[in-house]
Design a protein around this motif. Structure first.
Motif, short mmCIF file in Angstrom:
data_model
loop_
_atom_site.label_atom_id
_atom_site.label_comp_id
_atom_site.label_asym_id
_atom_site.label_seq_id
_atom_site.Cartn_x
_atom_site.Cartn_y
_atom_site.Cartn_z
N LEU A 132 10.85 18.12 46.11
CA LEU A 132 9.95 17.00 46.39
C LEU A 132 10.40 16.29 47.66
O LEU A 132 11.56 16.38 48.07
N ALA A 178 0.37 11.13 33.82
CA ALA A 178 0.75 11.65 35.14
C ALA A 178 -0.39 12.40 35.83
O ALA A 178 -0.38 12.58 37.04
N PHE A 179 -1.39 12.85 35.06
CA PHE A 179 -2.55 13.51 35.66
C PHE A 179 -3.26 12.61 36.65
O PHE A 179 -3.63 13.00 37.74
N ARG A 180 -3.49 11.37 36.19
CA ARG A 180 -4.38 10.50 36.95
C ARG A 180 -3.62 9.34 37.58
O ARG A 180 -4.22 8.45 38.16
N ALA A 181 -2.30 9.36 37.42
CA ALA A 181 -1.51 8.21 37.84
C ALA A 181 -1.69 7.93 39.32
O ALA A 181 -1.40 8.78 40.16
N LEU A 190 15.61 15.52 43.43
CA LEU A 190 14.64 16.58 43.15
C LEU A 190 14.34 17.30 44.46
O LEU A 190 13.56 16.82 45.29
N SER A 220 -0.76 15.95 42.08
CA SER A 220 -0.63 14.73 41.28
C SER A 220 0.82 14.53 40.84
O SER A 220 1.66 15.41 41.01
N LEU A 221 1.08 13.38 40.26
CA LEU A 221 2.41 13.12 39.72
C LEU A 221 2.78 14.19 38.69
O LEU A 221 3.92 14.62 38.61
N PHE A 222 1.78 14.64 37.92
CA PHE A 222 2.01 15.70 36.94
C PHE A 222 2.60 16.94 37.63
O PHE A 222 3.60 17.51 37.18
N GLU A 253 8.35 11.16 47.31
CA GLU A 253 7.96 11.63 45.98
C GLU A 253 9.10 11.45 44.97
O GLU A 253 8.85 11.11 43.81
N ALA A 302 3.03 12.55 30.05
CA ALA A 302 2.45 13.67 30.78
C ALA A 302 0.96 13.45 31.06
O ALA A 302 0.46 13.75 32.14
N LYS A 356 4.11 17.10 40.51
CA LYS A 356 5.42 16.85 41.10
C LYS A 356 6.51 16.92 40.03
O LYS A 356 7.58 17.47 40.26
N VAL A 357 6.22 16.35 38.87
CA VAL A 357 7.21 16.39 37.80
C VAL A 357 7.39 17.83 37.32
O VAL A 357 8.52 18.29 37.07
N ARG A 379 8.89 7.99 44.02
CA ARG A 379 7.69 7.76 43.23
C ARG A 379 7.90 8.19 41.78
O ARG A 379 7.52 7.49 40.84
N VAL A 380 8.55 9.36 41.59
CA VAL A 380 8.84 9.83 40.24
C VAL A 380 9.76 8.83 39.52
O VAL A 380 9.59 8.54 38.34
#
Ligand code: ADP
Ligand code: MG
Lengths: 350, 257
Positions: free
Chosen positions: B98, B117-120, B95, A205-207, B102, B114, A209-210, B105-106
């Motif tokens: 990545l 970002a789990f479900r984004a 980054l 997820s984006l989480f 990605e 935060a 990746k960050v 995307r970030v």
């Protein structure tokens, strides 16, 4: 991709069927080591993905273990009586904070919530000050030492050095019964599977990746508008929960939790399992946990005094020769045989 | 250069010192929405430090910076970005772990919490923006390659792409054309010109050919102070500027930050 998923399903089926073909002793080891793999996946998340090295995961393992053990202890005591070790210390009334653990649902919830909250609080307090790297590792190591010392010193409330043991039944099941053992094994396999899928989804997820970007440089992430703090705190809390779940499962399996199971040395060993398997790979965390622990069982039975030396040597070897662990070694062998096609991870945006 | 009305960004009497060394000396500067502005000056003049101060990496000893009416003095770095400032660093800060896609995307995601970002899932607009930027920076073919695998010039492009993708109102580009071939630098200049109007941009560079292509007003910074403002031609003819550049080793000899 599909072949890989198929492989994982086959491994899962083989694991679930293990009671059919594994001898009882090996099965009980496998069950316990799989429980430890749940903790190891948490280390893989914080260390491999987040770059957070914790030398104190044993503390959260212990919190989960004690939460369940307190319930088992109360369930095993005569009605109205306090647990045996309290009587030996001259304690005749149950401390107020022991009372709610008489409720099994409370104890199970506590085995998840207490380690998770403790981990979140520690991570928040430390990372808020922008403490990173080896300083954080040293703080967690000190925490492991402090926690075990404290528990040993509070014998009348915690059972001290011997911990909590002597349970007769667990949540209504007889502990010595083979069916209970099988049931616990299957619950463990199920938890391993769910954890694997959930952590992998998190990493994709984006989480995730960050978090990976935070590992390589917090500042760059800040200047893209992300606050690294909540990402690190949430990841650390998840690893704390997974350690607590592992502690609860191992306590049920062994029928004991004691400071010797989660102090300084065990906490370091936990990191070594993951380093051996390959810290950047979730599968590596499981593989490393199983290999190191079966190795430990075998070596300890043949040369009882040798284990700590062996594990130290293995760690040095992994750090110097194969920093990406067993899974990393296998990947580079495979890439070479595929004529060095670079491995590109799957896209984040489909 | 100081616009009437309220500017997007105003740097007011900012002084920055590092252990007694004054890197910015009572500096004032303002920028209107949608304006492109070029900042030149010899190595060590304080150009990167000015950008550091705007994004909160360095805090001024005195003076203040106001962006969209917000005093940035007590705003954390990530929150300054969320107000609408995005910066490309002098050393490309992509980054590495990545993929190219990605990275974008970030950068493109506007809700940077935060939990989110789990479900984004990327919105349709964000997805389109990523594709657009991939096309602009010419990396669409390699979208699934790791950023770590990119050569230096391509890393520059990717980071410029990330800044553009962020859709911030103020873009800060620290030496965007460094290490690029002539053709690549030309394309970068075209890209920057196309950003005008939609974004305010501060571009730091020292290659006068590149600066000329940007077709924007220029300020010269020297020893932490503004030395001159004007068009490229005016700056070229300015004797003070010539003295500063002639009296020092050529910019670019020493890698700055
Ligand atoms: N974080 C820092 N600590 C100490 N000195 C710094 C720091 N950042 C910049 N400097 C100094 O401030 C001066 C201006 O640097 P900089 O803004 O990077 O110049 P440039 O105009 O080349 O980008 C230089 O002398 C540099 O050495
Ligand atoms: Mg500079």
């Amino acid at each position: 991709m599909i072949r890989r998923e198929l492989g994982l399903v086959l491994v899962l089926v083989a694991a679930a069927c293990a009671p059919l073909y594994l001898p009882a002793y090996e099965l009980s080891l496998l069950g316990r080591f799989l429980a430890l793999a749940v903790l190891a996946m948490g280390i893989s998340l914080i260390w491999g993905t987040g770059g957070i090295l914790s030398l104190g995961q044993g503390v959260f393992f212990g919190l989960g273990g004690y939460a369940v053990a307190m319930h088992l202890k109360l369930a095993s005591a005569d009605p109205g009586a306090v647990p045996d070790f309290m009587q030996w210390s001259g304690l005749n009334t149950l401390p107020w904070w022991w009372t709610p653990f008489g409720n099994p649902a409370f104890a199970i919830a506590a085995a998840v919530i207490i380690p998770g909250t403790a981990a979140a609080a520690l991570a928040y307090l430390v990372f808020r000050r922008r403490v990173t790297g080896s300083y954080f590792a040293i703080i967690t190591q000190a925490l492991a030492l402090a926690a075990t010392t404290f528990i040993i010193s509070q014998q009348q409330y915690t059972g001290g050095f011997n911990g909590l043991t002597g349970f007769t039944s667990a949540f209504g099941f007889a502990l010595g019964d083979q069916r209970t053992q099988f049931g616990l094994y299957w619950v463990t396999v199920g938890i391993v599977a769910v954890t694997f899928v959930a952590v992998r989804a998190l990493q994709g997820s984006l989480f995730g990746k960050v978090l990976l970007a935070v590992r390589d440089g917090e500042n760059r992430v800040r200047f893209l508008g992300y606050d690294p703090l909540p990402f690190k705190v949430i990841a650390f809390a998840i690893a704390g929960v997974l350690a607590g779940v592992a502690g609860a499962l191992v306590t049920l399996d062994l029928g004991v939790i004691s400071p010797a199971m989660f102090g300084v040395v065990p906490s370091i060993e936990m990191v070594i399992w993951v380093a051996v398997g390959g810290r950047n790979s979730l599968l590596g965390a499981i593989v490393g946990t199983l290999i190191v622990n079966f190795g430990k069982d075998w070596i300890s039975s043949v040369f009882p005094d040798l284990w700590l030396h062996v594990v130290g040597a293995v760690f040095v070897l992994v750090v110097t020769v194969a920093p990406r662990g067993i899974v990393g070694l296998m990947q580079s062998v495979r890439t070479r045989s595929l004529r060095l096609r670079p491995v590109t991870p799957p896209a984040l945006v489909e | 250069m100081i616009d009437s009305g309220s500017p997007l960004l105003s740097v007011e009497h900012v002084t920055v010192s590092f252990d007694g060394y004054t890197a910015l000396d009572d500096l004032s500067f303002a920028l209107a929405s949608g304006a492109v502005h070029v900042l030149i000056g010899p190595n060590g003049a304080g150009k990167s430090t000015l950008l550091d101060t705007i994004i909160g990496r360095v805090r001024p000893a005195s003076g203040r910076i106001v962006f969209k009416g917000n005093d940035l003095r007590a705003v954390p770095e990530y929150a300054i970005v969320r107000l609408g400032v995005c910066r490309k660093f002098q050393t490309p800060g992509v980054l590495d772990a990545l993929t190219i896609e990605e990275n974008l995307r970030v950068a493109v995601t506007q809700n940077r919490g935060a939990w989110h970002a789990f479900r984004a899932k990327p919105t349709a607009a964000e997805r389109t923006r990523v594709d657009e930027v991939l096309a602009i920076i010419g990396l669409a073919e390699r979208r699934n390659a790791l950023a770590a695998e990119l050569a230096h010039g391509m890393r520059q492009w990717l980071e410029i792409g990330m800044v553009v993708a962020s859709d911030a109102d103020l873009l800060l580009l620290d030496e965007p054309a460094a290490g690029m071939t002539h053709g690549e630098a030309e394309a970068t200049a075209r890209l920057i010109r196309s950003l005008a109007g939609r974004h305010a941009v501060i571009v730091i560079d020292h290659d006068m050919d590149f600066v000329e292509q940007l077709d924007a007003p220029v300020s010269v910074l020297n020893m932490g102070r503004m030395l001159a403002h004007g068009s490229v031609d005016e700056i070229r003819r300015n004797p003070d500027v010539a003295a500063v550049y002639l009296g020092r080793p050529r910019e670019g000899d020493v890698a700055g930050r």
